[in-house]
Design an enzyme around this catalytic site. Structure first.
Site, PDB file in Angstrom:
ATOM      1  N   TRP A 198       8.599  36.670  18.321  1.00 32.80           N
ATOM      2  CA  TRP A 198       7.994  37.421  17.212  1.00 32.80           C
ATOM      3  C   TRP A 198       8.880  37.414  15.988  1.00 32.80           C
ATOM      4  O   TRP A 198       8.395  37.328  14.862  1.00 32.80           O
ATOM      5  CB  TRP A 198       7.618  38.835  17.650  1.00 32.80           C
ATOM      6  CG  TRP A 198       6.418  38.821  18.557  1.00 32.80           C
ATOM      7  CD1 TRP A 198       6.377  39.191  19.869  1.00 32.80           C
ATOM      8  CD2 TRP A 198       5.092  38.371  18.221  1.00 32.80           C
ATOM      9  NE1 TRP A 198       5.106  38.998  20.361  1.00 32.80           N
ATOM     10  CE2 TRP A 198       4.303  38.508  19.387  1.00 32.80           C
ATOM     11  CE3 TRP A 198       4.511  37.861  17.063  1.00 32.80           C
ATOM     12  CZ2 TRP A 198       2.941  38.147  19.416  1.00 32.80           C
ATOM     13  CZ3 TRP A 198       3.159  37.508  17.086  1.00 32.80           C
ATOM     14  CH2 TRP A 198       2.396  37.651  18.256  1.00 32.80           C
TER      15      TRP A 198
ATOM     16  N   ASP B  11       9.693  45.609  13.193  1.00 35.49           N
ATOM     17  CA  ASP B  11       8.422  45.380  13.882  1.00 35.49           C
ATOM     18  C   ASP B  11       8.495  46.147  15.208  1.00 35.49           C
ATOM     19  O   ASP B  11       9.225  45.757  16.110  1.00 35.49           O
ATOM     20  CB  ASP B  11       8.235  43.877  14.119  1.00 35.49           C
ATOM     21  CG  ASP B  11       6.993  43.559  14.951  1.00 35.49           C
ATOM     22  OD1 ASP B  11       6.266  44.495  15.349  1.00 35.49           O
ATOM     23  OD2 ASP B  11       6.753  42.354  15.193  1.00 35.49           O
TER      24      ASP B  11
ATOM     25  N   LYS C  66      -1.049  47.747  21.390  1.00 37.21           N
ATOM     26  CA  LYS C  66      -0.144  47.892  22.526  1.00 37.21           C
ATOM     27  C   LYS C  66      -0.006  49.365  22.917  1.00 37.21           C
ATOM     28  O   LYS C  66      -0.386  49.737  24.006  1.00 37.21           O
ATOM     29  CB  LYS C  66       1.227  47.298  22.200  1.00 37.21           C
ATOM     30  CG  LYS C  66       1.314  45.785  22.334  1.00 37.21           C
ATOM     31  CD  LYS C  66       0.875  45.016  21.135  1.00 37.21           C
ATOM     32  CE  LYS C  66       0.888  43.511  21.342  1.00 37.21           C
ATOM     33  NZ  LYS C  66       1.448  42.780  20.229  1.00 37.21           N
TER      34      LYS C  66
HETATM   35  C1  LIG Z   1       1.585  41.720  19.408  1.00 33.42           C
HETATM   36  C2  LIG Z   1       2.755  41.616  18.502  1.00 33.42           C
HETATM   37  C3  LIG Z   1       2.655  41.097  17.204  1.00 33.42           C
HETATM   38  C4  LIG Z   1       1.373  40.531  16.658  1.00 33.42           C
HETATM   39  O1  LIG Z   1       0.494  41.543  16.410  1.00 33.42           O
HETATM   40  P1  LIG Z   1      -0.924  41.259  15.708  1.00 33.42           P
HETATM   41  O2  LIG Z   1      -1.414  42.656  15.500  1.00 33.42           O
HETATM   42  O3  LIG Z   1      -1.728  40.456  16.664  1.00 33.42           O
HETATM   43  O4  LIG Z   1      -0.668  40.545  14.435  1.00 33.42           O
HETATM   44  C5  LIG Z   1       3.775  41.077  16.411  1.00 33.42           C
HETATM   45  N1  LIG Z   1       4.943  41.548  16.858  1.00 33.42           N
HETATM   46  C6  LIG Z   1       5.096  42.037  18.099  1.00 33.42           C
HETATM   47  C7  LIG Z   1       6.422  42.546  18.534  1.00 33.42           C
HETATM   48  C8  LIG Z   1       4.002  42.093  18.960  1.00 33.42           C
HETATM   49  O5  LIG Z   1       4.133  42.594  20.194  1.00 33.42           O
END
Ligand SMILES: *Cc1c(COP(=O)(O)O)cnc(C)c1O
Length: 360
Positions: free
Chosen positions: A102, A172, A196
């Site tokens: 990521w 993030d 999530k």
């Molecule tokens: C799932 C995830 C993403 C991507 O998320 P989207 O909402 O599909 O753009 C980015 N960073 C992390 C750490 C993730 O778990």
């Protein structure tokens, strides 16, 4: 009705009481004769839903004054671009601590806008470690320092918030936000896709420090510019109303379970027992350095990958689903977010022990 234990990394399991509440209210929200999906986002009812969700989140995370909370669309991936567009001018340096897939995606996106530097990168360990902060080659003049709190695919998680001095910390938190208490005051910008630990896909949460608003480069689309979004209460256009509503129910569910401290204790027990079981077994293995193992996503391999398909099939029959690892790493991955009950982890361990006995 049968509910399985769903170990998906995202979209992920939601708390059953939340789903039941949604079902109860689906066609007639609080006696208004309409579904939340049918309410005007500017009407009195949805305004109450939106404000209540934000208030609950502020309370849960103890978000200090001086921070704005945005309920947006576009996913965490859109924030990979929004962060540099809001916080840099062309040529500005920003630092990324690259700990897996990521962060690699995020830095690649940032490089379209500014001088994004990998101040540290754990590629050497196959992204099973977090480089020690003493080794980070950060620039005190960088516009921000970026990291991914939890690498959802590799199962690598920062156990502490890194010190960034005067440089705004951008994080993030998609797959770990709300898993335990957090000191929001340490951050300039936090973002998270909802699917999530927050609610349904389609909603993206942004928490941004007010002094970082109003710096976006001029060509930034208004829909990505935090200042007008904050100014208009995340309603420059129609927001993802239904997902926002469900997120509010999830926040209230967490509060009812005892808040983030209680959630953190439960999550600690869940991951401790799963890692202990894996480490004690000669049949299963987790490749991540014990100092940075994820609380939320536990990748593991079987001694013989030839058994993977049988493991997944039998687990599925036992009501343990979506355990297949990400295609980039193989093996298995058990995502054990807030809404995965402790009994689900116990059931998984029981199944794994039984499978090992029969196949080990
Ligand atoms: C799932 C995830 C993403 C991507 O998320 P989207 O909402 O599909 O753009 C980015 N960073 C992390 C750490 C993730 O778990």
């Amino acid at each position: 009705m049968t509910r399985v234990y769903n170990f998906s990394a995202g979209p992920a399991v939601l708390p059953l009481p939340v789903l039941e509440r949604v079902r109860e209210e689906l066609t007639d929200w609080h006696g208004c004769g309409m579904s939340v999906m049918e309410l005007s986002h500017r009407g009195r009812q949805f305004t109450a839903i939106a404000e209540s969700a934000e208030a609950s989140l502020r309370e849960l995370l103890a978000i200090p004054g001086g921070y704005r909370v945005l309920f947006l669309q576009g996913g965490a991936t859109t924030q990979f671009a929004a962060a540099p567009m809001n916080l840099t001018a062309p040529g500005d340096r920003v630092d990324y601590v690259v700990t897996g897939s990521w962060t690699k995606k995020a830095i690649a996106e940032a490089r379209r806008y500014c001088d994004a530097v990998a101040a540290a990168d754990s590629a050497g360990s196959g992204y099973t470690t977090i480089p020690s902060i003493a080794e980070w080659d950060t620039d005190p003049a960088a516009k921000y320092l970026y990291y991914t709190a939890n690498e959802t695919i590799g199962g690598v998680e920062f156990q502490e918030v890194p010190e960034s001095g005067e440089v705004p910390l951008v994080c993030d938190m998609s797959s770990t936000i709300l898993s335990r208490p957090l000191d929001v005051s340490r951050f300039g910008l936090i973002f998270a896709g909802a699917q999530k630990n927050i609610g349904p896909a389609g909603l993206t949460l942004v928490i941004v420090r007010e002094d970082l608003l109003g710096r976006a480069r001029p060509e930034t689309p208004s829909m990505l510019d935090y200042a007008p979004l904050a100014d208009k209460g995340s309603m420059l256009n129609t927001p993802p109303t239904f997902a926002w509503y469900v997120a509010g129910l999830v926040f209230d569910w967490i509060a009812g379970e005892g808040g983030l401290a209680a959630m953190g204790e439960r999550n600690r027990r869940k991951k401790d027992k799963l890692y202990s079981f894996i480490d004690a077994s000669g049949f299963y293995a987790n490749p991540v350095d014990p100092t940075c193992r994820s609380w939320m996503n536990v990748p593991f391999t079987l001694a013989d990958p030839q058994l993977d398909a049988r493991f997944l099939a039998e687990a599925g029959e036992a009501g343990l689903q979506t355990l297949k690892g990400h295609r980039s790493v193989g093996g298995m991955r058990a995502s054990i977010y807030n809404a995965m009950p402790e009994e689900g982890v116990d059931a998984l361990i029981g199944f794994m022990a039984d499978f090992e006995q029969r196949n080990g």
